[in-house]
Structure formats: structure tokens, C-alpha cells
Scaffold this motif. Sequence first.
Motif, short mmCIF file in Angstrom:
data_model
loop_
_atom_site.label_atom_id
_atom_site.label_comp_id
_atom_site.label_asym_id
_atom_site.label_seq_id
_atom_site.Cartn_x
_atom_site.Cartn_y
_atom_site.Cartn_z
N GLY A 212 96.06 41.91 -7.61
CA GLY A 212 96.93 42.18 -6.48
C GLY A 212 96.25 42.47 -5.16
N PHE A 213 94.93 42.21 -5.07
CA PHE A 213 94.27 42.45 -3.78
C PHE A 213 93.12 41.47 -3.57
CE2 PHE A 213 91.75 44.87 -6.77
CZ PHE A 213 90.45 44.82 -6.29
N ASN A 214 92.80 41.25 -2.30
CA ASN A 214 91.66 40.42 -1.93
C ASN A 214 90.50 41.35 -1.62
OD1 ASN A 214 90.36 38.01 -1.42
ND2 ASN A 214 90.96 37.92 0.72
N PRO A 215 89.40 41.28 -2.35
CA PRO A 215 88.33 42.27 -2.18
C PRO A 215 87.71 42.22 -0.79
CG PRO A 215 87.56 40.41 -3.51
CD PRO A 215 89.05 40.24 -3.34
N ASN A 216 87.39 43.40 -0.28
CA ASN A 216 86.74 43.53 1.02
C ASN A 216 85.22 43.42 0.81
OD1 ASN A 216 86.01 44.16 3.68
ND2 ASN A 216 86.04 46.37 3.26
N VAL A 217 84.70 42.21 1.00
CA VAL A 217 83.28 41.94 0.75
C VAL A 217 82.51 42.15 2.05
CG1 VAL A 217 81.58 40.27 -0.06
CG2 VAL A 217 83.88 40.29 -1.06
N ILE A 218 81.62 43.13 2.06
CA ILE A 218 80.88 43.42 3.30
C ILE A 218 79.49 42.78 3.31
CG2 ILE A 218 82.12 45.58 3.67
CD1 ILE A 218 79.61 47.04 2.60
N TYR A 219 79.02 42.38 2.12
CA TYR A 219 77.70 41.75 2.08
C TYR A 219 77.59 40.90 0.83
CZ TYR A 219 72.74 40.99 2.76
OH TYR A 219 71.54 40.40 2.98
N GLU A 220 76.90 39.74 0.96
CA GLU A 220 76.63 38.88 -0.18
C GLU A 220 75.14 38.61 -0.27
OE1 GLU A 220 78.88 35.28 0.12
OE2 GLU A 220 80.82 36.28 -0.09
N SER A 221 74.63 38.51 -1.48
CA SER A 221 73.20 38.28 -1.68
C SER A 221 73.00 37.43 -2.93
CB SER A 221 72.46 39.61 -1.84
OG SER A 221 71.10 39.41 -2.16
N SER A 222 71.84 36.81 -3.01
CA SER A 222 71.47 36.07 -4.23
C SER A 222 70.57 36.91 -5.12
CB SER A 222 70.75 34.77 -3.85
OG SER A 222 69.54 35.07 -3.15
N GLN A 223 70.29 38.15 -4.70
CA GLN A 223 69.36 39.00 -5.44
C GLN A 223 70.09 40.23 -5.98
OE1 GLN A 223 66.23 37.93 -5.91
NE2 GLN A 223 66.76 36.13 -4.69
N TRP A 224 70.19 40.33 -7.30
CA TRP A 224 70.91 41.45 -7.88
C TRP A 224 70.22 42.78 -7.63
CZ3 TRP A 224 68.45 44.57 -11.32
CH2 TRP A 224 67.35 44.05 -12.00
N ASP A 225 68.87 42.77 -7.59
CA ASP A 225 68.17 44.02 -7.37
C ASP A 225 68.41 44.56 -5.97
OD1 ASP A 225 66.77 41.88 -6.37
OD2 ASP A 225 64.79 42.66 -6.91
N PHE A 226 68.59 43.66 -5.00
CA PHE A 226 68.92 44.11 -3.64
C PHE A 226 70.32 44.72 -3.60
CE2 PHE A 226 70.55 43.39 0.69
CZ PHE A 226 69.58 44.07 1.41
#
Length: 295
Positions: A212-226
Motif C-alpha cells: 500500500g505504499f511507494n517506498p521513499n528511496v533516498i539513496y541507491e548503491s551497488s555495494q551492500w557494505d556501503f
Amino acid sequence: MESRQLGYFLEVAKQLSFSKAAEQLNVTQPTLSKMVKNLEEELEVLLFDRTTKHMKLTDAGEIVFEEAQEIMRLMNDLSDKLSDKMKIKKGHIKIGLPPVIGSLFFPKLIREFRQYYPNIHISLEEEGAKKVEKMIEEGAVDFGVAVLPVNKELFDSYPFVKSELKLIVDDGHPLAEVDTIPLKRLQNESFLFMREGFALHDRIREHCIQAGFNPNVIYESSQWDFITEMVANGNGVAILPEPLCRKLDPSVIKTISIIEPQIPWDLAIIWRKNKYLSNATRELLQFIKSTFPNG
């Protein structure tokens, strides 16, 4: 006694003619006659009765004929097995691996495989699971790892991990004291996502929308450790695979089970249907299956 001697003898025995056997073997008749004569002298028996109009095997020749066929069969089997074994001692395998999955399951596996086959070169192409599927479809890699489900008409698969996704927050977050949380309660959180092209990106977004909601994504990365470091420093929350969450420091990052619904994270080795797989590739696939026998 040489295998060539037995082979020549067998051909003469089948043809009951030195001239016909020589033609089949592409050797001269004197050469063939000398080879059979040497075998007779070595065994100290006559193999052929040459006194009659039509040459035939002697009693000793009949025995040697039967045993020679078995010896040649065993030698051919040995040659085939050795050839097949030697072919998998060398080779080049290209694997498509999402970084999160690769770091969790493959360093030890590859090390152990290389102990058996040090001359097989393995190239790792690190991309998101969606890109890995495309690479396999196009033949850019031999096989790869994907998050289920995948297109069963395009790929054969071997499931090897069955897990789920978990929420992670920093130890000072208001949710740090809870053990489980319905997904819908995260609608006001700031999310850190794996970038597009990663199965985690699409999987989490789809489940959030279904909740029921669209997530508020503030940052995307290809590195899980980051991403985990960003979470640890209070920059937002993230949803990551449970096996990865187990590697995090619980004094800094709290792992919370998501309910209503749980988000599955099931992995499989996949390869293109009807694609030729080299001996080295098939051996590595079998090695993976033996490492993860409950797939």
C-alpha cells in the motif's frame, strides 16, 4: 605385447584374410604379417591355421581373440575416461554473480574447487541478478545465480538457498527494540536500496507497493557494505537478505523480521536451456550441487 599388436590381430581374425585386414588397417600386408608373427612368437602359440584353403583361428587363436576383445574394450574405456578427465583439468568458465550473493556463498566454494582443478580459470562477472539473467540468455556467461522465480522456458535451474529478506536499522532507531514488523508500517521510513538491475531493488519495491505504499528511496548503491554502513550511521533503513544480515554487528545494526508479508529470497544456479556446457562447466555445476545438496 602392445595394444597395436592386439588390434592388428583382431582385424585379421575378423577378416580371416591378411590382405583384407591390411586394407582396412591401411598398412602393408608384410607389415601386418610380421606384427602377427611377432605376437605368436611372444605368446609361443600359433594363432592362425594357414594350412587350409580358408584361413581360420586355431584353438589358441580363439582364446586370444576372446580375451583380446575384452582387453581392447577395457583400454578404450580407460582412454575415454582419462580423456574426459583431462578435459576438465583445463578450461575457462564465466559465471554471472550478483555481488551480494557472490560475497556470501562463493569465495570458499571457488577456493575449494580450485584445489581440485587449479588449471581451470574462472571469470566472475559481477552484475545485478536481472543483468545476470540477460547475460546468460545472450551467452555472455556460462551460468549464473539468480533470485527465483526465473523464466522456466528460457532457463534450467538448481535451487540452492531458501531464505527471506529482513529489515535493518541502526541501534538508535525507534524500531530497534522490535523483533517483527508488518511491511506496511515502514511507509514513512527513508530507504537505502540496491540500484536498479538488482533483483533486490525490484523485489522490495514491488512488495512495498502491494503493501500500500511507494517506498521513499533516498539513496541507491551497488555495494551492500556501503548500504549497511549508511544504515549504521543513521542515514535510513534497508531491507537485505537474511544470510547477509547475520554477518552484521548486532551491537550496531538491529535485524528485524518482516511480516505481513514475509519477502522470500530464494536463489538458484541457472543456465540457458539446451546450451552446450563444457566439461569444466559441468564439473563446477556438479561441485556446487554437492556443496549445496539440499537445493
